[in-house]
Design a protein around this motif. Structure first.
Motif, PDB file in Angstrom:
ATOM      1  N   ARG A 252       0.823  -1.200   0.000  1.00 48.76           N
ATOM      2  CA  ARG A 252       0.000   0.000   0.000  1.00 48.76           C
ATOM      3  C   ARG A 252       0.861   1.256   0.000  1.00 48.76           C
ATOM      4  O   ARG A 252       0.542   2.234  -0.662  1.00 48.76           O
ATOM      5  N   GLN A 253       1.945   1.244   0.760  1.00 45.81           N
ATOM      6  CA  GLN A 253       2.827   2.401   0.836  1.00 45.81           C
ATOM      7  C   GLN A 253       3.557   2.636  -0.483  1.00 45.81           C
ATOM      8  O   GLN A 253       3.975   3.753  -0.761  1.00 45.81           O
ATOM      9  N   ALA A 254       3.696   1.609  -1.294  1.00 48.55           N
ATOM     10  CA  ALA A 254       4.423   1.739  -2.557  1.00 48.55           C
ATOM     11  C   ALA A 254       3.558   2.321  -3.675  1.00 48.55           C
ATOM     12  O   ALA A 254       4.076   2.726  -4.708  1.00 48.55           O
ATOM     13  N   LEU A 255       2.238   2.376  -3.488  1.00 52.05           N
ATOM     14  CA  LEU A 255       1.353   2.928  -4.517  1.00 52.05           C
ATOM     15  C   LEU A 255       1.593   4.425  -4.694  1.00 52.05           C
ATOM     16  O   LEU A 255       1.677   5.167  -3.720  1.00 52.05           O
ATOM     17  N   ILE A 256       1.691   4.836  -5.932  1.00 47.39           N
ATOM     18  CA  ILE A 256       1.885   6.256  -6.260  1.00 47.39           C
ATOM     19  C   ILE A 256       0.631   6.750  -6.966  1.00 47.39           C
ATOM     20  O   ILE A 256       0.255   6.213  -8.006  1.00 47.39           O
ATOM     21  N   LYS A 257      -0.017   7.759  -6.385  1.00 47.50           N
ATOM     22  CA  LYS A 257      -1.217   8.330  -7.016  1.00 47.50           C
ATOM     23  C   LYS A 257      -0.802   9.235  -8.159  1.00 47.50           C
ATOM     24  O   LYS A 257       0.096  10.056  -8.010  1.00 47.50           O
ATOM     25  N   ASP A 258      -1.464   9.083  -9.296  1.00 49.76           N
ATOM     26  CA  ASP A 258      -1.170   9.918 -10.454  1.00 49.76           C
ATOM     27  C   ASP A 258      -1.668  11.335 -10.190  1.00 49.76           C
ATOM     28  O   ASP A 258      -2.748  11.530  -9.632  1.00 49.76           O
ATOM     29  N   LYS A 259      -0.886  12.329 -10.615  1.00 49.35           N
ATOM     30  CA  LYS A 259      -1.249  13.729 -10.391  1.00 49.35           C
ATOM     31  C   LYS A 259      -2.315  14.214 -11.356  1.00 49.35           C
ATOM     32  O   LYS A 259      -3.027  15.167 -11.081  1.00 49.35           O
ATOM     33  N   ARG A 260      -2.438  13.565 -12.509  1.00 42.74           N
ATOM     34  CA  ARG A 260      -3.382  14.017 -13.537  1.00 42.74           C
ATOM     35  C   ARG A 260      -4.746  13.342 -13.422  1.00 42.74           C
ATOM     36  O   ARG A 260      -5.752  13.897 -13.822  1.00 42.74           O
ATOM     37  N   MET A 261      -4.757  12.115 -12.907  1.00 42.45           N
ATOM     38  CA  MET A 261      -6.008  11.354 -12.827  1.00 42.45           C
ATOM     39  C   MET A 261      -6.181  10.834 -11.408  1.00 42.45           C
ATOM     40  O   MET A 261      -5.404   9.988 -10.959  1.00 42.45           O
ATOM     41  N   GLU A 262      -7.189  11.302 -10.723  1.00 41.16           N
ATOM     42  CA  GLU A 262      -7.341  10.983  -9.305  1.00 41.16           C
ATOM     43  C   GLU A 262      -7.632   9.506  -9.042  1.00 41.16           C
ATOM     44  O   GLU A 262      -7.341   8.999  -7.973  1.00 41.16           O
ATOM     45  N   ASN A 263      -8.196   8.796 -10.018  1.00 40.97           N
ATOM     46  CA  ASN A 263      -8.526   7.382  -9.823  1.00 40.97           C
ATOM     47  C   ASN A 263      -7.441   6.426 -10.309  1.00 40.97           C
ATOM     48  O   ASN A 263      -7.662   5.236 -10.392  1.00 40.97           O
ATOM     49  N   LEU A 264      -6.269   6.963 -10.641  1.00 38.48           N
ATOM     50  CA  LEU A 264      -5.177   6.132 -11.153  1.00 38.48           C
ATOM     51  C   LEU A 264      -4.024   6.106 -10.166  1.00 38.48           C
ATOM     52  O   LEU A 264      -3.578   7.147  -9.689  1.00 38.48           O
ATOM     53  N   SER A 265      -3.582   4.904  -9.852  1.00 34.02           N
ATOM     54  CA  SER A 265      -2.399   4.718  -9.018  1.00 34.02           C
ATOM     55  C   SER A 265      -1.460   3.770  -9.746  1.00 34.02           C
ATOM     56  O   SER A 265      -1.886   2.926 -10.529  1.00 34.02           O
ATOM     57  N   VAL A 266      -0.171   3.919  -9.465  1.00 36.82           N
ATOM     58  CA  VAL A 266       0.844   3.076 -10.083  1.00 36.82           C
ATOM     59  C   VAL A 266       1.617   2.375  -8.974  1.00 36.82           C
ATOM     60  O   VAL A 266       1.989   2.994  -7.972  1.00 36.82           O
ATOM     61  N   LEU A 267       1.843   1.095  -9.168  1.00 35.49           N
ATOM     62  CA  LEU A 267       2.687   0.322  -8.268  1.00 35.49           C
ATOM     63  C   LEU A 267       3.931  -0.053  -9.068  1.00 35.49           C
ATOM     64  O   LEU A 267       3.887  -0.965  -9.890  1.00 35.49           O
ATOM     65  N   PRO A 268       5.016   0.683  -8.878  1.00 31.79           N
ATOM     66  CA  PRO A 268       6.211   0.409  -9.682  1.00 31.79           C
ATOM     67  C   PRO A 268       6.820  -0.939  -9.312  1.00 31.79           C
ATOM     68  O   PRO A 268       6.757  -1.362  -8.158  1.00 31.79           O
ATOM     69  N   ALA A 269       7.391  -1.572 -10.315  1.00 33.98           N
ATOM     70  CA  ALA A 269       8.038  -2.860 -10.094  1.00 33.98           C
ATOM     71  C   ALA A 269       9.380  -2.651  -9.407  1.00 33.98           C
ATOM     72  O   ALA A 269      10.035  -1.632  -9.578  1.00 33.98           O
ATOM     73  N   SER A 270       9.785  -3.626  -8.657  1.00 29.95           N
ATOM     74  CA  SER A 270      11.092  -3.606  -8.030  1.00 29.95           C
ATOM     75  C   SER A 270      12.169  -3.696  -9.099  1.00 29.95           C
ATOM     76  O   SER A 270      12.018  -4.403 -10.089  1.00 29.95           O
ATOM     77  N   GLN A 271      13.237  -2.999  -8.914  1.00 32.44           N
ATOM     78  CA  GLN A 271      14.329  -3.016  -9.880  1.00 32.44           C
ATOM     79  C   GLN A 271      15.497  -3.870  -9.388  1.00 32.44           C
ATOM     80  O   GLN A 271      16.647  -3.532  -9.560  1.00 32.44           O
ATOM     81  N   THR A 272      15.196  -4.996  -8.767  1.00 33.82           N
ATOM     82  CA  THR A 272      16.264  -5.874  -8.288  1.00 33.82           C
ATOM     83  C   THR A 272      16.942  -6.550  -9.468  1.00 33.82           C
ATOM     84  O   THR A 272      16.371  -6.691 -10.549  1.00 33.82           O
ATOM     85  N   ARG A 273      18.150  -6.964  -9.237  1.00 31.08           N
ATOM     86  CA  ARG A 273      18.871  -7.699 -10.283  1.00 31.08           C
ATOM     87  C   ARG A 273      18.318  -9.102 -10.430  1.00 31.08           C
ATOM     88  O   ARG A 273      18.419  -9.704 -11.469  1.00 31.08           O
ATOM     89  N   ASP A 274      17.752  -9.623  -9.346  1.00 32.60           N
ATOM     90  CA  ASP A 274      17.214 -10.973  -9.376  1.00 32.60           C
ATOM     91  C   ASP A 274      15.775 -10.935  -9.867  1.00 32.60           C
ATOM     92  O   ASP A 274      14.846 -10.752  -9.098  1.00 32.60           O
ATOM     93  N   LYS A 275      15.596 -11.091 -11.174  1.00 33.82           N
ATOM     94  CA  LYS A 275      14.258 -11.020 -11.758  1.00 33.82           C
ATOM     95  C   LYS A 275      13.401 -12.225 -11.377  1.00 33.82           C
ATOM     96  O   LYS A 275      12.191 -12.221 -11.563  1.00 33.82           O
ATOM     97  N   ASP A 276      14.033 -13.272 -10.832  1.00 31.82           N
ATOM     98  CA  ASP A 276      13.270 -14.449 -10.414  1.00 31.82           C
ATOM     99  C   ASP A 276      12.764 -14.316  -8.982  1.00 31.82           C
ATOM    100  O   ASP A 276      12.220 -15.262  -8.429  1.00 31.82           O
ATOM    101  N   ALA A 277      12.950 -13.139  -8.366  1.00 33.08           N
ATOM    102  CA  ALA A 277      12.507 -12.926  -6.988  1.00 33.08           C
ATOM    103  C   ALA A 277      10.981 -12.979  -6.878  1.00 33.08           C
ATOM    104  O   ALA A 277      10.446 -13.274  -5.820  1.00 33.08           O
ATOM    105  N   LEU A 278      10.279 -12.701  -7.974  1.00 32.37           N
ATOM    106  CA  LEU A 278       8.820 -12.787  -7.970  1.00 32.37           C
ATOM    107  C   LEU A 278       8.392 -14.243  -7.880  1.00 32.37           C
ATOM    108  O   LEU A 278       8.887 -15.087  -8.616  1.00 32.37           O
TER     109      LEU A 278
END
Length: 170
Positions: free
Chosen positions: A1-27
């Motif tokens: 929940r803390q990682a969600l970023i609310k879009d400044k242009r659209m109030e109903n849009l939030s973005v959850l950015p992906a982790s940029q770890t080197r280990d892509k198999d961490a998911l």
């Protein structure tokens, strides 16, 4: 929940950015499912964007998909990759495993240039439709505005003066 970023242009849009770890198999499948289930409590739609190609993160996004937006450009290699993605959607998703109706597929053709099609430098819309055999949602023209918008950190759809922005809006 803390990682969600609310879009400044659209109030109903939030973005959850992906982790940029080197280990892509961490998911893990269980972890992705848990996050999607939690997001589904608050959001009507969850859009999982994944990079071109078939890497672990893309496989996770595809596995839980109910619908898929296949974004490709009219080059043979891109269309071939998209065809492979369609094969995975048909065989390696939760829907496929549970013998549920298949993932609903839509096609968006980007970077389209009719002059280059006429010159034989890229595939036509009909060529792509014939190869992929999924419903076409829209065609986005090739435009320098896409790169300019991307570099500015603004979606091209926000530029209603550009052909690409208008096509996305349509």
């Amino acid at each position: 929940r803390q990682a969600l970023i609310k879009d400044k242009r659209m109030e109903n849009l939030s973005v959850l950015p992906a982790s940029q770890t080197r280990d892509k198999d961490a998911l893990t499948q269980e972890g992705v499912e848990r996050v999607l289930n939690e997001l589904a409590q608050e959001f009507d739609y969850i859009v999982c964007d994944s990079p071109a190609g078939i890497e672990h993160g893309a496989m996770m996004a595809m596995y839980f998909a109910d619908e898929a937006l296949i974004v490709t450009n009219p080059e043979v290699s891109s269309v071939r990759d998209s065809d492979r993605v369609l094969g995975i959607l048909a065989s390696k998703t939760r829907h496929a495993e549970k013998n549920e109706p298949k993932v609903k597929e839509h096609l968006v053709l980007t970077r389209y240039n009719p002059k280059r099609v006429t010159a034989g430098e890229m595939l036509s819309v009909d060529d792509v439709k014939e190869i992929l055999a999924i419903p076409l949602l829209g065609v986005i023209p090739e435009s320098p505005t896409v790169l300019t918008s991307s570099n500015a950190g603004s979606p091209v759809i926000a530029d209603d003066q550009s052909e690409a922005g208008q096509a996305y809006q349509d």
